[in-house]
Scaffold this active site. Structure first.
Site, PDB file in Angstrom:
ATOM      1  N   GLU A 151       1.087  -1.446   0.423  1.00 53.58           N
ATOM      2  CA  GLU A 151      -0.693   0.387  -0.139  1.00 53.58           C
ATOM      3  C   GLU A 151       0.995   1.008  -0.035  1.00 53.58           C
ATOM      4  O   GLU A 151       1.828   1.407   0.853  1.00 53.58           O
ATOM      5  CB  GLU A 151      -0.535  -0.275   1.224  1.00 53.58           C
ATOM      6  N   GLU A 211      -2.595  11.736   3.065  1.00 55.05           N
ATOM      7  CA  GLU A 211      -3.968  11.162   4.143  1.00 55.05           C
ATOM      8  C   GLU A 211      -3.780  12.210   5.028  1.00 55.05           C
ATOM      9  O   GLU A 211      -2.845  12.874   4.981  1.00 55.05           O
ATOM     10  CB  GLU A 211      -2.948  10.086   5.349  1.00 55.05           C
TER      11      GLU A 211
END
Length: 283
Positions: free
Chosen positions: A159, A164
Site C-alpha cells: 500500500e 492521508e
C-alpha cells in the site's frame, strides 16, 4: 472553477520549477524520476454526474462483504454510490461524508477505485485536492497493490498512501507505505507540515513518483520523503519485504472514525466534502 494547469504557460513554468527541484536532489534515482512526464491516464472531472464508469468503480458497504469489516480500521461509515455521497459537478469530483442513519451505520461516505480499469506499475501519480475538516474525518488518496486474483492479502500486496489527512490537524498530511512487517501502526511514514496555510481552505497537489527502487512524495512540488528498499530493511531490522514491484490501482475516499483518526466529536460539522480537481498518471 479550474484555474491551475489549464493555462499552458502556467503549466510550463510549474513543470520547469518542479524539474529544477528534482535535479537538486543528489541521487541518480531521483533524477531519473524527473523524466516521468508522459501523461498516460487522467480524469479532469469535466462531465457532471456520476464519476466516469470507464475509469472508476464505486465501492459500497462497510467492508463486511470484502471480509474486512470497518475496512480494516474499525471505521464508522458505510460507503454508497448515491449522488449524495459521490458526484461530479462543475469540473470537480465531490466525495461527501454525512451524518445519517443508513444501513445500520451512523455515517455515509464514498470510496472510488480504478481497480481493473487502471492498474499501473511505476509512474507519477498526482491529484489536486481540497480536504475536509473536523475530528474523526479521514480523507485519503492512495494506491493498493494487485492481489494476484485473490491469492495475496494485505499487507503482502503493498500500500502506498500518497496523502492521508486527519481532519483535526489542518496543516499536516502524511505519506506512508505498508508491507510485510511494516503495516498498520508500524508502517513507514512521514509528515509534511504546510507553512502559513491549511489543507482545508484551498486546493493542493499531492503526488508520488515511484520507480523500481524508490518512492518519492511531494506536496505542491516539494519533495519531502524518499523511501528505498534499503530504508525498508533498516526500518524493520531486515525483516521487511519490498513489495512495490507489481501493478497498483488508485483509491480516493473519505472515512469517518476508526482506530485512526478516532471518532467525530461534538465540534465536527457535517456534511464534510473532499473536492478533487483532477487525477493524473504519468510514466
Amino acid at each position: 472553477m479550474k484555474n491551475i494547469f489549464k493555462n499552458k504557460l502556467q503549466f510550463k513554468v510549474l513543470f520547469c520549477l518542479s524539474f529544477i527541484i528534482f535535479l537538486s536532489c543528489d541521487t541518480d534515482e531521483t533524477q531519473t524520476v524527473a523524466t516521468l512526464n508522459n501523461l498516460v491516464w487522467a480524469d479532469e472531472f469535466d462531465t457532471n454526474g456520476t464519476p466516469d464508469s470507464g475509469k472508476w468503480n464505486l465501492l459500497t458497504g462497510d467492508g463486511t462483504a470484502q471480509g474486512i469489516p470497518g475496512w480494516g480500521n474499525n471505521e464508522l461509515q458505510t460507503y454508497t454510490d448515491r449522488s449524495d455521497n459521490v458526484t461530479v459537478q462543475n469540473g470537480v469530483l465531490i466525495i461527501t461524508a454525512k451524518e445519517e442513519d443508513f444501513q445500520g451505520k451512523s455515517y455515509t461516505s464514498a470510496r472510488i477505485t480504478t481497480k481493473g480499469k487502471l492498474d499501473q506499475q511505476y509512474g507519477r501519480f498526482e491529484a489536486r485536492i481540497k480536504l475536509p475538516t473536523g475530528k474523526g474525518i479521514f480523507p485519503a488518496f492512495w494506491l493498493l497493490g494487485d492481489d494476484n486474483n485473490g491469492s495475496l492479502v494485505w499487507p503482502q500486496i503493498g500500500e502506498i498512501d500518497i496523502m492521508e489527512f486527519l481532519g483535526d490537524e489542518p496543516t499536516t498530511v502524511f505519506g506512508t507505505i505498508h508491507g510485510p512487517n511494516y503495516s498498520g501502526a508500524n508502517s513507514i511514514t512521514k509528515k509534511y507540515e504546510i507553512q502559513n496555510d491549511r489543507f482545508d481552505t484551498g486546493f493542493h497537489v499531492f503526488g508520488v513518483e515511484w520507480t523500481p527502487n524508490q518512492i518519492n512524495w511531494y506536496v505542491d512540488g516539494d519533495l519531502y520523503q524518499s523511501i528505498t528498499p534499503a530504508d525498508v530493511s533498516e526500518e524493520t531490522d531486515g525483516t521487511g519485504e519490498w513489495v512495490f514491484n507489481r501493478p497498483f490501482h488508485i483509491i480516493l475516499n473519505v472515512a469517518v472514525g476508526g482506530n485512526l483518526p478516532g471518532s467525530p466529536n461534538a465540534e465536527t460539522d457535517f456534511p464534510q466534502r473532499m473536492l478533487v480537481d483532477y487525477v493524473r498518471v504519468y510514466n
